[in-house]
Scaffold this active site. Structure first.
Site, short mmCIF file in Angstrom:
data_model
loop_
_atom_site.label_atom_id
_atom_site.label_comp_id
_atom_site.label_asym_id
_atom_site.label_seq_id
_atom_site.Cartn_x
_atom_site.Cartn_y
_atom_site.Cartn_z
CG HIS A 1 -1.95 -0.99 1.30
ND1 HIS A 1 -2.04 -1.92 2.33
CD2 HIS A 1 -2.98 -1.26 0.47
CE1 HIS A 1 -3.09 -2.69 2.12
NE2 HIS A 1 -3.68 -2.32 1.00
CB CYS B 1 -2.87 -2.06 9.04
SG CYS B 1 -1.65 -1.82 7.76
#
Length: 261
Positions: free
Chosen positions: A169, A256
């Site tokens: 990401h 996250c």
């Protein structure tokens, strides 16, 4: 570009016993579940030390990746946007999150098929958002997200990281600090989107630490990366280092593990 925002709440979800069956590109071995629980508990304690009140959702073994709640939504000051995760097996995670966010947000938008967006690809920098186009966030989803943010007065730009093989990401390689600087891995230093800003370079071997989290006056950083922690301290940042080894094995980082607002 505005400075960082103040956070007062977060949503978290401890890992389930089958956490190790989730998606990962890392080759670091199988995570130890009891250790993952201890690391998650320490993470939650750090959030509380930073002044956040936590909503703790129960572990969900139906979705082994569901401890990585950040991927399910983008939480701006003026709206929430429910994502459509890039991994098919994760799309069922968003229902519970949407239900929870409806308690706090009057304005909720959604990413629709065929668009995909993972929250880990979205770097908020004041009222401007960097939207990563990756293996999990596609161009259709990125455009939908930019349009949704624009409705609430936010600006955005795309950062294509599909050829940056070391990160899953965008936020695996970048973080925004409250002083307007960016923490950046070497592979992102040359990107035009970041060249106009001051940056803190993350050196070779410490790339995992780029995924740090700025919460009010504190920066959460992964333990075991002394060079970047030292540099942040020299810049005047107050840091809390947290062990993340078991989540790193599953491609997870500090950001996250929570939805912060």
């Amino acid at each position: 570009m505005n400075q960082g925002r103040t956070f007062s709440r977060a949503i978290v979800r401890p890992p389930s016993p089958n956490f190790f069956t989730g998606h990962t590109t890392a080759d670091l071995g199988k995570p130890n579940y009891s250790m993952a629980l201890k690391q998650h508990a320490a993470y939650c304690e750090a959030l509380e030390r930073c002044g956040l009140t936590l909503t703790v959702l129960p572990p969900d073994s139906q979705y082994p990746d569901s401890t990585f709640v950040e991927d399910t939504a983008i939480l701006a000051k003026r709206c929430a946007i429910i994502t459509r995760p890039g991994a098919d097996s994760r799309r069922g995670e968003v229902g519970t999150i949407e239900h929870e966010l409806a308690k706090s947000f009057d304005q909720i938008e959604k990413i629709e098929a065929p668009g995909t967006v993972d929250g880990g690809d979205i770097c908020e920098a004041g009222d401007h958002f960097f939207i990563g186009i990756s293996q999990r966030t596609n161009e259709v989803g990125a455009r939908q997200l930019a349009d949704a943010l624009g409705k609430y007065g936010y600006t955005s730009e795309f950062v294509d990281v599909r050829n940056v093989k070391s990160i899953l990401h965008l936020k695996s390689g970048v973080a925004f600090l409250n002083d307007g600087r960016f923490v950046l891995i070497d592979e992102l230093q040359s990107f035009a989107q970041f060249r106009r800003f001051k940056s803190v370079r993350v050196g070779t071997g410490e790339e995992y630490a780029a995924n740090c989290v700025v919460l009010n006056e504190t920066v959460l950083i992964a333990a075991g990366f002394p060079a970047i922690e030292r540099e942040l301290t020299q810049l005047g940042c107050q840091t809390i280092s947290l062990h993340m080894s078991e989540f790193q094995k599953m491609d997870g980082g500090l950001s996250c593990l929570s939805l912060r607002f």
